[in-house]
Enzyme design. Structure first.
Site, PDB file in Angstrom:
ATOM      1  N   GLY A  21      -1.276   0.693-111.634  1.00 47.21           N
ATOM      2  CA  GLY A  21      -0.368   0.952-110.382  1.00 47.21           C
ATOM      3  C   GLY A  21       1.221   0.412-110.133  1.00 47.21           C
ATOM      4  N   HIS A  22       1.549  -0.332-110.587  1.00 48.83           N
ATOM      5  CA  HIS A  22       2.899  -0.185-111.027  1.00 48.83           C
ATOM      6  C   HIS A  22       3.606   0.939-111.906  1.00 48.83           C
ATOM      7  CE1 HIS A  22       1.783  -4.979-111.185  1.00 48.83           C
ATOM      8  NE2 HIS A  22       2.645  -4.466-109.577  1.00 48.83           N
TER       9      HIS A  22
HETATM   10  P1  AMP Z   1       4.001  -6.768-107.228  1.00 51.45           P
HETATM   11  O1  AMP Z   1       4.354  -6.982-108.907  1.00 51.45           O
HETATM   12  O2  AMP Z   1       2.875  -6.504-107.012  1.00 51.45           O
HETATM   13  O3  AMP Z   1       5.015  -7.196-106.363  1.00 51.45           O
HETATM   14  O4  AMP Z   1       4.141  -5.058-107.091  1.00 51.45           O
HETATM   15  C1  AMP Z   1       5.374  -4.106-107.438  1.00 51.45           C
HETATM   16  C2  AMP Z   1       4.999  -2.677-106.756  1.00 51.45           C
HETATM   17  O5  AMP Z   1       3.823  -2.569-107.147  1.00 51.45           O
HETATM   18  C3  AMP Z   1       5.568  -2.745-104.947  1.00 51.45           C
HETATM   19  O6  AMP Z   1       6.133  -1.871-104.374  1.00 51.45           O
HETATM   20  C4  AMP Z   1       3.802  -3.014-104.843  1.00 51.45           C
HETATM   21  O7  AMP Z   1       3.284  -2.100-103.630  1.00 51.45           O
HETATM   22  C5  AMP Z   1       3.434  -1.607-106.205  1.00 51.45           C
HETATM   23  N1  AMP Z   1       1.490  -2.040-106.635  1.00 51.45           N
HETATM   24  C6  AMP Z   1       1.142  -3.455-106.965  1.00 51.45           C
HETATM   25  N2  AMP Z   1      -0.476  -2.564-106.775  1.00 51.45           N
HETATM   26  C7  AMP Z   1      -0.521  -1.514-107.046  1.00 51.45           C
HETATM   27  C8  AMP Z   1      -1.362  -0.066-106.985  1.00 51.45           C
HETATM   28  N3  AMP Z   1      -2.821  -0.809-107.336  1.00 51.45           N
HETATM   29  N4  AMP Z   1      -0.800   1.212-106.603  1.00 51.45           N
HETATM   30  C9  AMP Z   1       0.416   1.277-105.929  1.00 51.45           C
HETATM   31  N5  AMP Z   1       1.223   0.355-106.412  1.00 51.45           N
HETATM   32  C10 AMP Z   1       0.641  -0.401-106.171  1.00 51.45           C
END
Ligand code: AMP
Length: 282
Positions: free
Chosen positions: A40-41
């Site tokens: 996702g990231h």
């Molecule tokens: P985090 O590390 O969880 O704070 O996420 C960092 C970024 O990655 C944020 O903009 C999240 O929305 C995005 N993100 C996390 N999981 C996903 C996913 N499954 N698909 C797309 N973007 C994601």
């Protein structure tokens, strides 16, 4: 071929690097993360590459968006693997400050937000969006990107960040990118690693329930009925539901009928000690 990204640990070194790109007239994109990177990231990074010549990925587990009862200490930290993945995508710079760089002694400021920050996540996590808005504002001011890419996975967060940037005249476009899912539909999340095998098997029910609810609403069921069905389906499957709601997709204002505006379904539910969130358009 993989090219190791530059690692900046201080605001000063980040700014020095970005200044060179700016002087060359290059467009810069930023992807803020807390690390423990998954596909996702990485999809956000690919989107950033499409939008700009240079990409900065920040990795910072932000203590001010965790309540004392939450998982700050046990949040997964996998810096070496993260950098390897980012090298494969030819990221230009990883910004990985430590807590004292971001919150030096005497730090006294916190952004308080209303509007899209109200309700939904804020009911269970009232501290959350103040912490997010503050750290994202700092990251954008430190890096000065033309565009920053955020995932729709955290839909309320995306709207909060977009509103913060607009309200505070941060000169950066906030760009939302679609949620990346496992083959069975579960939205990818660094927190999925907390799930037991049994809960992992149940977890895709969350997404399937959102899909069924969207179908019910599109086919003419009342929103209230469709949400009651969803709630009961989730409970029967073993989730403890924090909320499942239909909101205006741009403002998150409550909506009663299909036709009152674009609808986003948003859910947060627990499986054991793991809290999962997800959302889809209707
Ligand atoms: P985090 O590390 O969880 O704070 O996420 C960092 C970024 O990655 C944020 O903009 C999240 O929305 C995005 N993100 C996390 N999981 C996903 C996913 N499954 N698909 C797309 N973007 C994601």
């Amino acid at each position: 071929m993989a090219r190791k990204p530059a690692i900046a640990q201080t605001v000063k070194s980040l700014r020095a690097r970005v200044a060179k790109w700016r002087a060359a007239g290059e467009r810069i994109a930023m992807v803020p993360t807390m690390g423990a990177l998954h596909s996702g990231h990485l999809s956000l990074v690919e989107e950033a590459h499409r939008k700009a010549k240079r990409t900065v990925v920040s990795i910072f587990v932000n203590p001010t968006q965790f309540a004392p009862s939450e998982d700050f200490a046990r949040y997964p930290r996998t810096f070496r693997e993260d950098v390897k993945k980012l090298a494969e995508l030819n990221v230009d710079c990883v910004f990985a400050p430590d807590v004292s760089e971001m919150y030096p002694a005497g730090f006294s400021t916190r952004i308080e937000m209303n509007g899209p920050a109200e309700e939904l996540e804020s009911v269970a996590r009232p501290h959350f969006f103040g912490g997010v808005a503050t750290i994202v504002c700092k990251l954008l001011l430190q890096c000065g990107p033309d565009i920053a890419v955020f995932g729709e996975k955290d839909y309320q967060q995306l709207l909060v960040v977009r509103t913060m940037a607009r309200d505070l005249d941060v000169p950066c476009t906030i760009h939302g990118a679609p949620t990346v899912r496992e083959a069975d539909g579960l939205a990818m999340s660094s927190r999925n690693t907390y799930l037991s095998a049994e809960h992992r098997a149940t977890a895709p029910v969350l997404y399937r329930t959102l899909i069924d609810t969207a179908i019910h609403i599109r086919e003419g069921s009342s929103i209230a009925w469709a949400l009651r069905e969803a709630r009961s389906n989730l409970s029967i499957s073993g989730f403890k539901v924090d909320y499942i709601e239909a909101r205006h997709a741009e403002t998150l204002a409550p909506l009663n009928r299909l036709g009152d505006g674009p609808i986003r379904l948003l859910v947060a539910a627990w499986l054991g000690r793991t809290r999962l969130i997800d959302n889809i358009p209707v």
